[in-house]
Motif scaffolding. Structure first.
Motif, short mmCIF file in Angstrom:
data_model
loop_
_atom_site.label_atom_id
_atom_site.label_comp_id
_atom_site.label_asym_id
_atom_site.label_seq_id
_atom_site.Cartn_x
_atom_site.Cartn_y
_atom_site.Cartn_z
N SER A 265 68.22 -74.14 102.08
CA SER A 265 67.05 -74.24 102.95
C SER A 265 65.79 -74.53 102.14
O SER A 265 64.95 -75.34 102.54
N ALA A 266 65.66 -73.89 101.01
CA ALA A 266 64.50 -74.12 100.15
C ALA A 266 64.53 -75.54 99.58
O ALA A 266 63.49 -76.19 99.47
N THR B 191 63.50 -77.97 102.38
CA THR B 191 62.05 -77.86 102.60
C THR B 191 61.29 -78.56 101.49
O THR B 191 60.33 -79.30 101.74
N LYS C 24 70.03 -69.67 101.49
CA LYS C 24 68.59 -69.67 101.24
C LYS C 24 68.22 -70.76 100.25
O LYS C 24 67.20 -71.42 100.39
N TRP C 25 69.04 -70.95 99.25
CA TRP C 25 68.77 -71.98 98.25
C TRP C 25 68.79 -73.36 98.89
O TRP C 25 67.95 -74.20 98.62
#
Length: 159
Positions: free
Chosen positions: A6-7, A10, A3-4
């Motif tokens: 992907s963030a 982005t 998740k980190w």
């Protein structure tokens, strides 16, 4: 951890997009030195001459082109605007005019019987669309000391 990552990707894309947008806005703002939107309207012949005079260091802006033309000079082309459209006309050294091209304005078409010259007067007619109640607009184009000029043709009395 996924998740980190992907963030972070982005956020990087958002940063690149924002930077590209800011760079584009900055370039547009720098290109608009005239106080209005860049290229918001076509330049007329006088504005083109003025811009060329400002850009040319070898010719002072106050110097006007010589009105005298040699007999073997090539024809001068100029754009003539009128209510029903626009035409490109040549003023020839012998004083005659010749229509090179023409284009109707929105909502008009140019009649097929254009008298393009070379002649003392060229003629064309701008006709409104079929569903329009407006009158046809007949024009005469002549060469003057200032170049080709269009005027509404005199109407002929109907019998």
């Amino acid at each position: 951890m996924r998740k980190w990552r992907s963030a972070a990707v982005t956020a990087a894309w958002v940063a690149v997009g924002t930077a590209a947008g800011a760079l584009g806005a900055w370039q547009l703002a720098g290109a608009d030195s005239g106080g209005g939107a860049a290229h918001s309207r076509p330049l007329d012949e006088a504005a083109v001459r003025e811009a060329l005079a400002r850009a040319s260091p070898s010719r002072p802006p106050s110097a006007a082109p010589s009105p005298e033309r040699s007999p073997d000079a090539s024809p001068e082309r100029s754009t003539v605007r009128f209510t029903g459209g626009v035409a490109t006309a040549e003023c020839r050294p012998d004083g005659t005019v010749r229509l090179v091209s023409w284009s109707p304005a929105d909502g008009f078409h140019i009649d097929d019987d254009v008298e393009r010259g070379p002649a003392a007067v060229a003629r064309l007619e701008a006709e409104p669309g079929d569903d329009d109640e407006r009158e046809d607009l007949a024009y005469e184009i002549r060469c003057t000391a200032q170049g080709p000029r269009a005027r509404v043709a005199p109407t002929e009395p109907e019998d």
